[in-house]
Design a protein around this motif. Structure first.
Motif, PDB file in Angstrom:
ATOM      1  N   ALA A  56       0.834  -1.208   0.000  1.00 56.85           N
ATOM      2  CA  ALA A  56       0.000   0.000   0.000  1.00 56.85           C
ATOM      3  C   ALA A  56       0.862   1.249   0.000  1.00 56.85           C
ATOM      4  N   THR A 119      -6.165  -6.327  -9.683  1.00 57.66           N
ATOM      5  CA  THR A 119      -6.307  -5.461  -8.507  1.00 57.66           C
ATOM      6  C   THR A 119      -7.278  -6.104  -7.517  1.00 57.66           C
ATOM      7  N   PHE A 120      -7.094  -5.739  -6.241  1.00 56.09           N
ATOM      8  CA  PHE A 120      -7.988  -6.210  -5.195  1.00 56.09           C
ATOM      9  C   PHE A 120      -8.164  -5.093  -4.179  1.00 56.09           C
ATOM     10  N   ASP A 121      -9.278  -5.149  -3.448  1.00 57.85           N
ATOM     11  CA  ASP A 121      -9.581  -4.138  -2.437  1.00 57.85           C
ATOM     12  C   ASP A 121      -8.906  -4.541  -1.135  1.00 57.85           C
ATOM     13  N   ALA A 122      -7.981  -3.713  -0.647  1.00 63.96           N
ATOM     14  CA  ALA A 122      -7.234  -4.031   0.577  1.00 63.96           C
ATOM     15  C   ALA A 122      -7.894  -3.449   1.820  1.00 63.96           C
ATOM     16  N   ALA A 123      -8.463  -2.239   1.697  1.00 60.47           N
ATOM     17  CA  ALA A 123      -9.103  -1.592   2.854  1.00 60.47           C
ATOM     18  C   ALA A 123      -9.683  -0.262   2.424  1.00 60.47           C
ATOM     19  N   ASP A 124     -10.877   0.033   2.893  1.00 59.90           N
ATOM     20  CA  ASP A 124     -11.498   1.342   2.642  1.00 59.90           C
ATOM     21  C   ASP A 124     -11.428   1.774   1.183  1.00 59.90           C
ATOM     22  N   GLY A 125     -11.627   0.823   0.271  1.00 56.26           N
ATOM     23  CA  GLY A 125     -11.590   1.156  -1.151  1.00 56.26           C
ATOM     24  C   GLY A 125     -10.189   1.287  -1.728  1.00 56.26           C
ATOM     25  N   LEU A 126      -9.163   0.983  -0.948  1.00 52.50           N
ATOM     26  CA  LEU A 126      -7.780   1.052  -1.426  1.00 52.50           C
ATOM     27  C   LEU A 126      -7.524  -0.107  -2.374  1.00 52.50           C
ATOM     28  N   GLN A 127      -7.252   0.192  -3.623  1.00 56.22           N
ATOM     29  CA  GLN A 127      -6.991  -0.818  -4.634  1.00 56.22           C
ATOM     30  C   GLN A 127      -5.487  -1.071  -4.749  1.00 56.22           C
TER      31      GLN A 127
END
Length: 192
Positions: A56, A119-127
Motif C-alpha cells: 500500500a 487489482t484487489f480491495d485491501a481496505a477502505d476502497g484502497l486498490q
C-alpha cells in the motif's frame, strides 16, 4: 487534526494537500495514529492488513507497484514459505522508492508488466495490485535461478490441485515469456 480524511496509505504531499502541515504529520506519527513505512510515505494505523502495508505504501508512491513472486504465491495460498519481506515489482526503468524496510524490489520488463496483473480491495476502497496465480507461477519458473526450483514446482502442484485450474490458461500466460515456456511445459507433463 483528522487522520480519517487521508487515504489508508498516503504521502507527505497527500497530507499537505489534505490541509495537514509537516509538524502535524509528525505529531500523528508520535501519537501512533500513523506509521512511516518509507521515505515520506505513511499508513493509517489499523486500517490495512499488515501483509499488504508495504505494498500500500509503495502504491502511494508508484501506482504500478505490484505484489509478485513469493509474496504473491503466499497471497494465492500456493506456498508454505513465509516471505521475509514483501516482493514488489515495478516496470523496468522506474526508480525503486527509498527507505522501505523488508521490501525486495524487482524490475520487470515494461512490455510484459501488465500480463496477469489484477487489482484487489485491501481496505477502505484502497486498490492494490498483485499478479494472478498463473503469472506468479510463470515468474517462479522464469526466475527459478533466484527463487529456487522447489518454489515453482510446489506452487504449480498446488495450483493444479485446485478446482478450476486450467493448464491451458497457464500456457497462455507462459506464451508471453518464451524462455520459461519449455520449463513450464515440461513440468506440466511431469505432473499431469
Amino acid at each position: 487534526m483528522s487522520v480519517s480524511t487521508l487515504a489508508p496509505a498516503f504521502t507527505l504531499d497527500d497530507a499537505r494537500a489534505a490541509g495537514l502541515r509537516k509538524d502535524q504529520v509528525y505529531a500523528l506519527l508520535t501519537a501512533g495514529r500513523i506509521e512511516r513505512l518509507g521515505r515520506s510515505v505513511y499508513v493509517r494505523t489499523g486500517t490495512i492488513d499488515p501483509a499488504f502495508a508495504a505494498l500500500a505504501a509503495a502504491t502511494a508512491l508508484r501506482n504500478a507497484a505490484t505484489l509478485c513472486l513469493t509474496s504473491a504465491l503466499a497471497h494465492h495460498d500456493l506456498t508454505d514459505q513465509i516471505p521475509f519481506g514483501t516482493d514488489i515489482a515495478l516496470p523496468r526503468g522506474q526508480r525503486h522508492p527509498a527507505g522501505f524496510e523488508y521490501v525486495t524490489w524487482h524490475s520487470f520488463d515494461a512490455a510484459t508488466f501488465t500480463i496477469g496483473r489484477e487489482t484487489f480491495d485491501a481496505a477502505d476502497g484502497l486498490q492494490l495490485a498483485a499478479y494472478s496465480a498463473e503469472r506468479t507461477i510463470v515468474d517462479s519458473f522464469r526466475l527459478a535461478h533466484h527463487e529456487g526450483p522447489d518454489l515453482a514446482y510446489t506452487a504449480l502442484r498446488r495450483w493444479l490441485q485446485r478446482r478450476g485450474s486450467s493448464p491451458a490458461s497457464l500456457l497462455q500466460v507462459a506464451a508471453s515469456f518464451p524462455k520459461a515456456l519449455p520449463r513450464i511445459r515440461q513440468a506440466l507433463e511431469a505432473l499431469l
